[in-house]
Scaffold this motif. Structure first.
Motif, PDB file in Angstrom:
ATOM      1  N   UNK A 277      -0.287 -10.190   4.021  1.00  0.00           N
ATOM      2  CA  UNK A 277      -1.618  -9.781   3.575  1.00  0.00           C
ATOM      3  C   UNK A 277      -2.329  -8.974   4.662  1.00  0.00           C
ATOM      4  N   UNK A 278      -2.163  -9.389   5.906  1.00  0.00           N
ATOM      5  CA  UNK A 278      -2.763  -8.635   7.010  1.00  0.00           C
ATOM      6  C   UNK A 278      -2.150  -7.241   7.117  1.00  0.00           C
ATOM      7  N   UNK A 279      -0.834  -7.153   6.939  1.00  0.00           N
ATOM      8  CA  UNK A 279      -0.179  -5.845   7.013  1.00  0.00           C
ATOM      9  C   UNK A 279      -0.649  -4.924   5.896  1.00  0.00           C
ATOM     10  N   UNK A 280      -0.780  -5.465   4.684  1.00  0.00           N
ATOM     11  CA  UNK A 280      -1.253  -4.629   3.576  1.00  0.00           C
ATOM     12  C   UNK A 280      -2.667  -4.128   3.835  1.00  0.00           C
ATOM     13  N   UNK A 281      -3.504  -4.990   4.379  1.00  0.00           N
ATOM     14  CA  UNK A 281      -4.869  -4.568   4.689  1.00  0.00           C
ATOM     15  C   UNK A 281      -4.865  -3.487   5.770  1.00  0.00           C
ATOM     16  N   UNK A 282      -4.033  -3.655   6.781  1.00  0.00           N
ATOM     17  CA  UNK A 282      -3.967  -2.650   7.848  1.00  0.00           C
ATOM     18  C   UNK A 282      -3.425  -1.327   7.325  1.00  0.00           C
ATOM     19  N   UNK A 283      -2.431  -1.392   6.442  1.00  0.00           N
ATOM     20  CA  UNK A 283      -1.867  -0.160   5.886  1.00  0.00           C
ATOM     21  C   UNK A 283      -2.877   0.604   5.038  1.00  0.00           C
ATOM     22  N   UNK A 302      -3.733   0.167  14.298  1.00  0.00           N
ATOM     23  CA  UNK A 302      -2.920  -0.210  13.132  1.00  0.00           C
ATOM     24  C   UNK A 302      -1.477  -0.457  13.558  1.00  0.00           C
ATOM     25  N   UNK A 303      -0.924   0.444  14.367  1.00  0.00           N
ATOM     26  CA  UNK A 303       0.462   0.282  14.820  1.00  0.00           C
ATOM     27  C   UNK A 303       0.629  -0.981  15.666  1.00  0.00           C
ATOM     28  N   UNK A 304      -0.339  -1.258  16.546  1.00  0.00           N
ATOM     29  CA  UNK A 304      -0.259  -2.454  17.370  1.00  0.00           C
ATOM     30  C   UNK A 304      -0.361  -3.719  16.521  1.00  0.00           C
ATOM     31  N   UNK A 305      -1.230  -3.687  15.525  1.00  0.00           N
ATOM     32  CA  UNK A 305      -1.378  -4.853  14.651  1.00  0.00           C
ATOM     33  C   UNK A 305      -0.078  -5.136  13.898  1.00  0.00           C
ATOM     34  N   UNK A 306       0.544  -4.097  13.374  1.00  0.00           N
ATOM     35  CA  UNK A 306       1.817  -4.278  12.662  1.00  0.00           C
ATOM     36  C   UNK A 306       2.906  -4.787  13.605  1.00  0.00           C
ATOM     37  N   UNK A 307       2.930  -4.282  14.826  1.00  0.00           N
ATOM     38  CA  UNK A 307       3.947  -4.722  15.787  1.00  0.00           C
ATOM     39  C   UNK A 307       3.761  -6.194  16.139  1.00  0.00           C
ATOM     40  N   UNK A 308       2.532  -6.643  16.258  1.00  0.00           N
ATOM     41  CA  UNK A 308       2.291  -8.059  16.554  1.00  0.00           C
ATOM     42  C   UNK A 308       2.712  -8.933  15.374  1.00  0.00           C
ATOM     43  N   UNK A 309       2.471  -8.465  14.166  1.00  0.00           N
ATOM     44  CA  UNK A 309       2.926  -9.220  12.997  1.00  0.00           C
ATOM     45  C   UNK A 309       4.447  -9.335  12.987  1.00  0.00           C
ATOM     46  N   UNK A 310       5.136  -8.263  13.343  1.00  0.00           N
ATOM     47  CA  UNK A 310       6.603  -8.306  13.396  1.00  0.00           C
ATOM     48  C   UNK A 310       7.083  -9.240  14.510  1.00  0.00           C
ATOM     49  N   UNK A 311       6.361  -9.295  15.622  1.00  0.00           N
ATOM     50  CA  UNK A 311       6.744 -10.209  16.698  1.00  0.00           C
ATOM     51  C   UNK A 311       6.592 -11.662  16.238  1.00  0.00           C
ATOM     52  N   UNK A 312       5.514 -11.963  15.504  1.00  0.00           N
ATOM     53  CA  UNK A 312       5.341 -13.327  14.986  1.00  0.00           C
ATOM     54  C   UNK A 312       6.477 -13.663  14.027  1.00  0.00           C
ATOM     55  N   UNK A 313       6.864 -12.706  13.172  1.00  0.00           N
ATOM     56  CA  UNK A 313       7.994 -12.938  12.262  1.00  0.00           C
ATOM     57  C   UNK A 313       9.254 -13.285  13.040  1.00  0.00           C
ATOM     58  N   UNK A 314       9.504 -12.564  14.134  1.00  0.00           N
ATOM     59  CA  UNK A 314      10.705 -12.817  14.933  1.00  0.00           C
ATOM     60  C   UNK A 314      10.652 -14.191  15.587  1.00  0.00           C
TER      61      UNK A 314
END
Length: 711
Positions: A277-283, A302-314
């Motif tokens: 949901x955070x990624x969709x809002x950022x996009x 926006x790019x930093x926010x998406x990268x942090x979301x991907x780090x949490x996924x990992x």
């Protein structure tokens, strides 16, 4: 040359009781040993323990060699093969394994893992320029191994761009054996079932890092520039508030010692849904950039926010996976890639250049449509507008000579020359006339837009060739119109001066100087190409200024600000708002071009660069002024004809350089590549063969698919 360590020397030097900096240096040397290419027998020698179980004391060169297993696949990266050999050696020598493992445990215990898991690869501040400065610092200043931040040590360990590849190639068995070296040995006499049930330190560090990353995401997502540009419907469920709550729930369920994996997976799934949901809002920010204008800082956030979301996924994958070693390997490779990417300036610009260039060129394309003619009526109108521009440039040429006669200092001479040019170009714009050399940089984005479908659509290719013909005709009309009137205006002013004052407007020495500097035998062609660069730069400045105007909503401020309304009245404020929105790009282009034509040569001279500008219309006016001073006898001089021969060269280079640069930027901004250059060239040649005059004179009816446009 760096010292090459062999395995014997490395294991001899392993000391868990060494200082923090010395342990870190040892780890750096170990990774360097793993990375060394090619088989080396001495480097792979197996150390022999001394009788008392301490460190080996024998000369490494005298120890028996233990080559790599012959069955090792040739495709296996060399660092992986060295790692397997190291593990085999440690398994056969428990004393060395104990010291090796002790050094790793002591090192990891003293380091802050969140510096790697939560901070590594991310900008410390949410800003493009601050990140640019930080990357320059990282590239220029050396790091120190005397640190308690695991991220800083990681940066020193894995600095090679190929490290991610060989880490990804480590098989699961080898990875588990390596991880076992970082695990404390079981207490003496303890059975496996009696092992402590506390959460492993690496899991606790991952959970803590997830919390830190979630907090950073909330701070970025709730910042004013981001909130203003996000889709409000996607913020209704408050995803950036929930992400911190979900991370706290994960921590509570994981660190209470219950070890309920089913509950942990549910909490991880919930956190993953909130991250989506955070990624969709950022996009959704990108969809509102046309309305609010583009900002590199916003795109960077926006790019930093998406990268942090991907780090949490990992990190979540490592926590909940039934095969954590596989996910840990993926995480490690990702961290190495993130660190390598953050070292490069090119990657930083590549992330933001295309979008920013597209917005700038799209705004230039809107202006460029007014410079393209598609029928005879528009063509004749362009000739008239260009003639008006040529007449005004003729007056500007004479004013340039008047300013030169004042013998000002270099800077002030350049400054007032720039003001003279800028005033002329602004008047041309306000009178809706045309300067031919401004057209290419503005029309190139329009032409690039026609290329988007040419690879799959023949009609689109035909439309592109039509647009090329329209563009070349417009350029031809602009130059002809400019030159047709600039010469009569200058010669007429010279004749009037002879009649009224008995002398020309410029002296003979100045006229001869014009002949010396404008000749084709000199650096005229180089200066003309340089002027094309300035013409292109003015189009970029125009697009950037218009984007800045939209980003700060100045048109709305002019229309609705109470002080403006009180001073201008509501209806006049609204008219001013619309006028500035329509003209801001043209004013910025003309003012910047004029100032650059005057000031850049002056600034270049300050640095010892003999730069000059060669603008086709201004150069023609200067040559006409020289002819008016020296008389018709000049027509018998070769110097005059060399100067006259330079005019088409100057015009061609002005147009070609500015158009080429603008076209390349427009292509890059749209992600287009000329893969079908051959088809494009064949289509243009075919049109030249069938209808060569169409590139210079419009047909009686508009070309197929082209809209008729009045200018």
């Amino acid at each position: 040359m760096a010292h090459r360590w062999d395995l014997t020397a490395l294991l001899n030097a392993a000391d868990p009781n060494a200082s923090l900096a010395e342990r870190h240096l040892w780890l750096i040397r170990l990774v360097e040993w793993l990375r060394e290419p090619g088989p080396q027998t001495a480097a792979l020698s197996a150390p022999q323990a001394s009788a008392d179980g301490g460190l080996p004391v024998a000369d490494p060169a005298s120890l028996p060699a233990e080559p790599l297993p012959s069955a090792e696949p040739a495709a296996t990266p060399w660092p992986v093969r060295r790692l397997r050999h190291l593990l085999n050696v440690l398994d056969r020598h428990p004393a060395h394994r104990a010291r090796f493992s002790g050094l790793l445990l002591e090192t990891l215990h003293a380091l802050d893992a969140t510096g790697l898991l939560a901070d590594y690869g991310f900008a410390p501040r949410q800003g493009f320029l601050s990140e640019l400065a930080d990357r320059v610092r990282l590239a220029c200043l050396p790091g120190t191994p005397q640190t308690t931040d695991l991220g800083e040590l990681f940066h020193l360990l894995f600095i090679d761009a190929d490290d991610a590849a060989w880490i990804s190639a480590i098989d699961e068995t080898t990875l588990n054996r390596a991880i076992a070296l970082c695990s404390p040995p079981p207490e003496h006499g303890a059975e496996p079932a009696e092992a402590p049930s506390a959460i492993p330190p690496w899991e606790a560090a991952m959970v803590e890092s997830i919390q830190l990353l979630a907090s950073q995401m909330r701070a970025a997502g709730l910042s004013q520039p981001m909130r203003q540009r996000m889709d409000r419907s996607l913020l209704a469920d408050r995803p950036f508030h929930q992400v911190v709550q979900a991370a706290e729930a994960l921590r509570s369920g994981h660190l209470d010692g219950s070890k309920d994996r089913a509950l942990l997976r549910r909490e991880a799934q919930y956190l993953g849904a909130v991250l989506d949901a955070c990624r969709r809002a950022a996009d959704s920010v990108r969809g509102h950039l046309d309305e609010h204008g583009i900002s590199v800082d916003v795109v960077f956030q926006v790019d930093q926010l998406r990268a942090r979301a991907e780090r949490i996924d990992a990190l979540l994958a490592c926590l909940v996976s039934r095969e954590p070693a596989v996910e840990l390997r993926r995480l490690m490779a990702g961290l190495v890639s993130a660190g390598a990417e953050r070292l490069g300036l090119r990657s930083l610009f590549a992330q933001h250049y295309a979008l920013l260039a597209r917005k700038v060129t799209e705004r230039s394309a809107e202006t460029g449509e007014h410079y393209i003619t598609r029928d005879r009526a528009g063509y004749k109108a362009m000739l008239g507008k260009a003639a008006g521009g040529g007449a005004l440039i003729g007056v500007t040429t004479l004013l340039k000579f008047a300013l030169a006669a004042l013998t000002l200092s270099v800077f002030w001479a350049g400054f007032w020359a720039g003001i003279n040019y800028a005033t002329c170009f602004v008047l041309v714009h306000l009178l809706h006339w045309t300067v031919a050399t401004k057209q290419p940089a503005m029309t190139a984005p329009t032409l690039a837009a026609k290329l988007e479908n040419t690879s799959v659509d023949e009609h689109a290719m035909e439309g592109f060739v039509d647009e090329v013909a329209h563009l070349l005709r417009s350029q031809f009309a602009g130059i002809v119109g400019n030159l047709t009137l600039v010469v009569p205006v200058v010669l007429g002013a010279q004749a009037l001066s002879w009649w009224a004052l008995g002398q020309p407007l410029i002296s003979q020495s100045v006229a001869h100087h014009v002949l010396e500097t404008q000749t084709l035998l000199g650096p005229t062609a180089a200066f003309a190409a340089f002027t094309g660069v300035l013409l292109f730069a003015s189009s970029l400045i125009a697009g950037w200024v218009e984007n800045w105007f939209v980003f700060h909503r100045l048109d709305s401020a002019i229309a609705w600000n109470p002080r403006f309304i009180a001073g201008l009245g509501a209806s006049r404020a609204l008219r001013w708002s619309r006028w500035w929105r329509v003209n801001i790009s043209g004013l910025a282009a003309n003012v910047s071009l004029g100032l650059m034509l005057g000031l850049v040569p002056a600034v270049g001279l300050f640095f010892g660069l003999p730069l000059e500008v060669r603008h086709v219309t201004l150069s023609t006016g200067q040559l006409a002024a020289a002819l008016g001073t020296l008389g018709t006898g000049l027509l018998d001089e070769p110097a005059f004809w060399w100067c006259l021969a330079s005019i088409p060269v100057i015009g061609a280079l002005n147009l070609a350089v500015s158009f080429t640069l603008a076209f390349r930027v427009a292509m890059a901004s749209r992600g287009l590549k000329l893969r079908d250059r051959g088809r494009i060239y064949r289509a243009v040649r075919s049109r030249l063969w069938r209808a060569p005059l169409s590139f210079f004179w419009p047909p009686r009816t508009a070309a197929r698919g082209a809209a008729t446009e009045e200018h």
